[in-house]
Scaffold this motif. Structure first.
Motif, PDB file in Angstrom:
ATOM      1  N   VAL A 158      -0.740   3.113  -3.730  1.00 24.86           N
ATOM      2  CA  VAL A 158      -1.137   3.217  -2.623  1.00 24.86           C
ATOM      3  C   VAL A 158      -1.472   1.248  -2.476  1.00 24.86           C
ATOM      4  O   VAL A 158      -0.745   1.580  -0.558  1.00 24.86           O
ATOM      5  CB  VAL A 158      -2.400   3.707  -2.943  1.00 24.86           C
ATOM      6  N   VAL A 159      -1.141   0.900  -3.125  1.00 22.09           N
ATOM      7  CA  VAL A 159      -1.809  -0.585  -2.755  1.00 22.09           C
ATOM      8  C   VAL A 159      -0.120  -1.195  -1.997  1.00 22.09           C
ATOM      9  O   VAL A 159      -0.208  -1.740  -1.250  1.00 22.09           O
ATOM     10  CB  VAL A 159      -2.075  -1.565  -4.119  1.00 22.09           C
ATOM     11  N   GLU A 160       0.958  -1.222  -2.515  1.00 21.36           N
ATOM     12  CA  GLU A 160       2.538  -1.641  -2.501  1.00 21.36           C
ATOM     13  C   GLU A 160       2.434  -0.921  -0.818  1.00 21.36           C
ATOM     14  O   GLU A 160       2.862  -1.744  -0.043  1.00 21.36           O
ATOM     15  CB  GLU A 160       3.513  -0.768  -3.085  1.00 21.36           C
ATOM     16  N   ARG A 161       2.166   0.549  -0.873  1.00 19.03           N
ATOM     17  CA  ARG A 161       2.077   1.521   0.438  1.00 19.03           C
ATOM     18  C   ARG A 161       1.199   1.079   1.372  1.00 19.03           C
ATOM     19  O   ARG A 161       1.781   0.476   3.018  1.00 19.03           O
ATOM     20  CB  ARG A 161       2.589   2.972   0.580  1.00 19.03           C
ATOM     21  N   PHE A 162       0.571   0.981   1.134  1.00 19.95           N
ATOM     22  CA  PHE A 162      -0.352   0.028   2.245  1.00 19.95           C
ATOM     23  C   PHE A 162      -1.256  -0.988   2.636  1.00 19.95           C
ATOM     24  O   PHE A 162      -2.092  -1.815   3.604  1.00 19.95           O
ATOM     25  CB  PHE A 162      -2.336   1.304   2.684  1.00 19.95           C
ATOM     26  N   ALA A 163      -0.715  -1.670   1.431  1.00 19.21           N
ATOM     27  CA  ALA A 163      -0.850  -3.342   1.113  1.00 19.21           C
ATOM     28  C   ALA A 163      -2.633  -3.580   1.707  1.00 19.21           C
ATOM     29  O   ALA A 163      -3.289  -4.239   2.147  1.00 19.21           O
ATOM     30  CB  ALA A 163      -0.636  -3.981   2.856  1.00 19.21           C
ATOM     31  N   ALA A 164      -3.550  -2.728   1.181  1.00 19.01           N
ATOM     32  CA  ALA A 164      -5.438  -2.965   0.750  1.00 19.01           C
ATOM     33  C   ALA A 164      -5.194  -1.758  -0.632  1.00 19.01           C
ATOM     34  O   ALA A 164      -4.428  -1.360  -1.105  1.00 19.01           O
ATOM     35  CB  ALA A 164      -5.947  -1.783   1.819  1.00 19.01           C
ATOM     36  N   SER A 165      -6.661  -2.261  -0.982  1.00 18.93           N
ATOM     37  CA  SER A 165      -6.925  -2.179  -2.129  1.00 18.93           C
ATOM     38  C   SER A 165      -6.791  -0.776  -2.228  1.00 18.93           C
ATOM     39  O   SER A 165      -7.079   0.592  -1.326  1.00 18.93           O
ATOM     40  CB  SER A 165      -8.058  -2.504  -2.790  1.00 18.93           C
TER      41      SER A 165
ATOM     42  N   GLY B 258      -9.015   4.924  -0.186  1.00 23.06           N
ATOM     43  CA  GLY B 258      -9.681   5.957  -0.022  1.00 23.06           C
ATOM     44  C   GLY B 258     -10.875   6.194   0.943  1.00 23.06           C
ATOM     45  O   GLY B 258     -11.411   7.722   1.031  1.00 23.06           O
ATOM     46  N   ARG B 259     -12.078   5.012   0.726  1.00 23.82           N
ATOM     47  CA  ARG B 259     -13.236   4.970   1.795  1.00 23.82           C
ATOM     48  C   ARG B 259     -12.621   4.892   2.908  1.00 23.82           C
ATOM     49  O   ARG B 259     -13.283   5.611   3.352  1.00 23.82           O
ATOM     50  CB  ARG B 259     -13.774   3.337   1.079  1.00 23.82           C
TER      51      ARG B 259
ATOM     52  N   GLY C 264     -12.959  11.671   6.585  1.00 22.60           N
ATOM     53  CA  GLY C 264     -12.599  13.345   6.504  1.00 22.60           C
ATOM     54  C   GLY C 264     -11.062  13.601   5.999  1.00 22.60           C
ATOM     55  O   GLY C 264     -10.784  14.914   5.935  1.00 22.60           O
ATOM     56  N   ASP C 265     -10.534  12.426   5.926  1.00 23.45           N
ATOM     57  CA  ASP C 265      -8.889  12.453   5.651  1.00 23.45           C
ATOM     58  C   ASP C 265      -8.917  12.547   4.301  1.00 23.45           C
ATOM     59  O   ASP C 265      -9.426  11.536   3.092  1.00 23.45           O
ATOM     60  CB  ASP C 265      -7.976  11.404   6.294  1.00 23.45           C
ATOM     61  N   THR C 266      -7.452  12.791   3.532  1.00 24.32           N
ATOM     62  CA  THR C 266      -6.641  12.556   2.835  1.00 24.32           C
ATOM     63  C   THR C 266      -6.160  12.231   2.376  1.00 24.32           C
ATOM     64  O   THR C 266      -5.017  12.740   3.247  1.00 24.32           O
ATOM     65  CB  THR C 266      -7.353  13.802   0.982  1.00 24.32           C
ATOM     66  N   LEU C 267      -5.885  11.623   1.176  1.00 19.85           N
ATOM     67  CA  LEU C 267      -3.829  10.612   0.876  1.00 19.85           C
ATOM     68  C   LEU C 267      -3.807  12.633   0.505  1.00 19.85           C
ATOM     69  O   LEU C 267      -3.179  12.568  -0.224  1.00 19.85           O
ATOM     70  CB  LEU C 267      -3.792   9.775   0.199  1.00 19.85           C
ATOM     71  N   ASP C 268      -2.374  13.251   1.486  1.00 24.33           N
ATOM     72  CA  ASP C 268      -1.845  13.373   0.971  1.00 24.33           C
ATOM     73  C   ASP C 268      -0.332  13.527   1.700  1.00 24.33           C
ATOM     74  O   ASP C 268       0.132  12.757   2.592  1.00 24.33           O
ATOM     75  CB  ASP C 268      -2.466  15.290   1.412  1.00 24.33           C
TER      76      ASP C 268
ATOM     77  N   ASP D  89       2.047  11.714  -6.909  1.00 23.26           N
ATOM     78  CA  ASP D  89       2.246  10.141  -6.903  1.00 23.26           C
ATOM     79  C   ASP D  89       1.728   9.297  -6.234  1.00 23.26           C
ATOM     80  O   ASP D  89       1.946   8.346  -6.628  1.00 23.26           O
ATOM     81  CB  ASP D  89       3.564  10.358  -6.072  1.00 23.26           C
ATOM     82  N   TYR D  90      -0.154   9.521  -5.611  1.00 21.13           N
ATOM     83  CA  TYR D  90      -0.342   8.589  -5.052  1.00 21.13           C
ATOM     84  C   TYR D  90      -1.895   8.788  -5.238  1.00 21.13           C
ATOM     85  O   TYR D  90      -2.058  10.274  -5.136  1.00 21.13           O
ATOM     86  CB  TYR D  90      -0.432   8.174  -4.098  1.00 21.13           C
ATOM     87  N   ALA D  91      -2.531   8.079  -5.754  1.00 24.79           N
ATOM     88  CA  ALA D  91      -4.329   8.100  -5.975  1.00 24.79           C
ATOM     89  C   ALA D  91      -5.066   7.444  -5.389  1.00 24.79           C
ATOM     90  O   ALA D  91      -4.706   5.760  -5.125  1.00 24.79           O
ATOM     91  CB  ALA D  91      -4.208   8.376  -7.388  1.00 24.79           C
ATOM     92  N   ALA D  92      -5.603   7.808  -3.670  1.00 25.51           N
ATOM     93  CA  ALA D  92      -5.938   6.450  -2.799  1.00 25.51           C
ATOM     94  C   ALA D  92      -7.643   6.066  -4.210  1.00 25.51           C
ATOM     95  O   ALA D  92      -8.785   6.734  -3.517  1.00 25.51           O
ATOM     96  CB  ALA D  92      -7.041   7.312  -2.238  1.00 25.51           C
ATOM     97  N   HIS D  93      -8.026   5.941  -5.294  1.00 27.25           N
ATOM     98  CA  HIS D  93      -9.315   5.868  -5.635  1.00 27.25           C
ATOM     99  C   HIS D  93      -9.101   4.381  -6.189  1.00 27.25           C
ATOM    100  O   HIS D  93      -8.195   4.028  -6.724  1.00 27.25           O
ATOM    101  CB  HIS D  93      -9.226   6.852  -7.574  1.00 27.25           C
TER     102      HIS D  93
END
Length: 155
Positions: A78-85, A90-91, A97-101, A110-114
């Motif tokens: 997640v960090v590598e893809r979005f350049a954010a924590s 996730g927040r 109202g979205d999820t990473l999917d 493969d990705y966890a926005a936690h």
């Protein structure tokens, strides 16, 4: 704290926590600091630090499991893809109202926005790596990483 307040606080952390450089010795020192913090509190966590694709530091403390290593890999992506924590990503998603999917072209397996993975951002360069903790509730994983980075940068 509202979602907007939390997101603003997380964004502020990322703007503020910049490294002047980040090499293998920095990774070792920061990782050792995280181990000290976690062992002093008997936290059952795994700790991982990477620069680019190279793992520079890893520790699995008592009570952590191989599942924590799997979570680390997913949070790092997640960090590598979005350049954010991973917590900020996730927040932001939750606030909309979205999820990473598949909507984002990713598989949730493969990705966890936690919370728990934080970008290593070098001033004037950008994101060069990731510091990750797994084993606690997501806000606590994130807070431990931030605490360690703040302490490290204050030295």
């Amino acid at each position: 704290m509202t979602d907007d307040d939390l997101i603003a606080r997380l964004e502020e952390q990322e703007r503020r926590l910049l490294f002047p450089r980040f090499d293998n010795a920095d990774a070792w020192h920061l990782g050792s600091l995280l181990v000290d913090l976690a062992t002093g509190r008997d936290l059952p966590v795994a700790i991982d630090i990477r620069r680019g694709t190279q793992q520079l530091f890893h520790a699995a403390l008592p009570g952590s499991t191989a599942d924590n290593d799997s979570w680390i890999v997913r949070k790092v992506r997640v960090v590598e893809r979005f350049a954010a924590s991973s917590y900020l990503v996730g927040r932001r998603l939750a606030a909309k109202g979205d999820t990473l999917d598949a909507t984002f072209g990713v598989d949730p397996a493969d990705y966890a926005a936690h919370g728990g993975a934080f970008p290593v951002r070098v001033d004037g360069v950008g994101v060069v790596g990731v510091v990750t903790v797994s084993g606690l509730p997501q806000a606590d994983d994130h807070a431990l990483v931030v605490e360690a980075i703040e302490s490290y940068l204050a030295e």
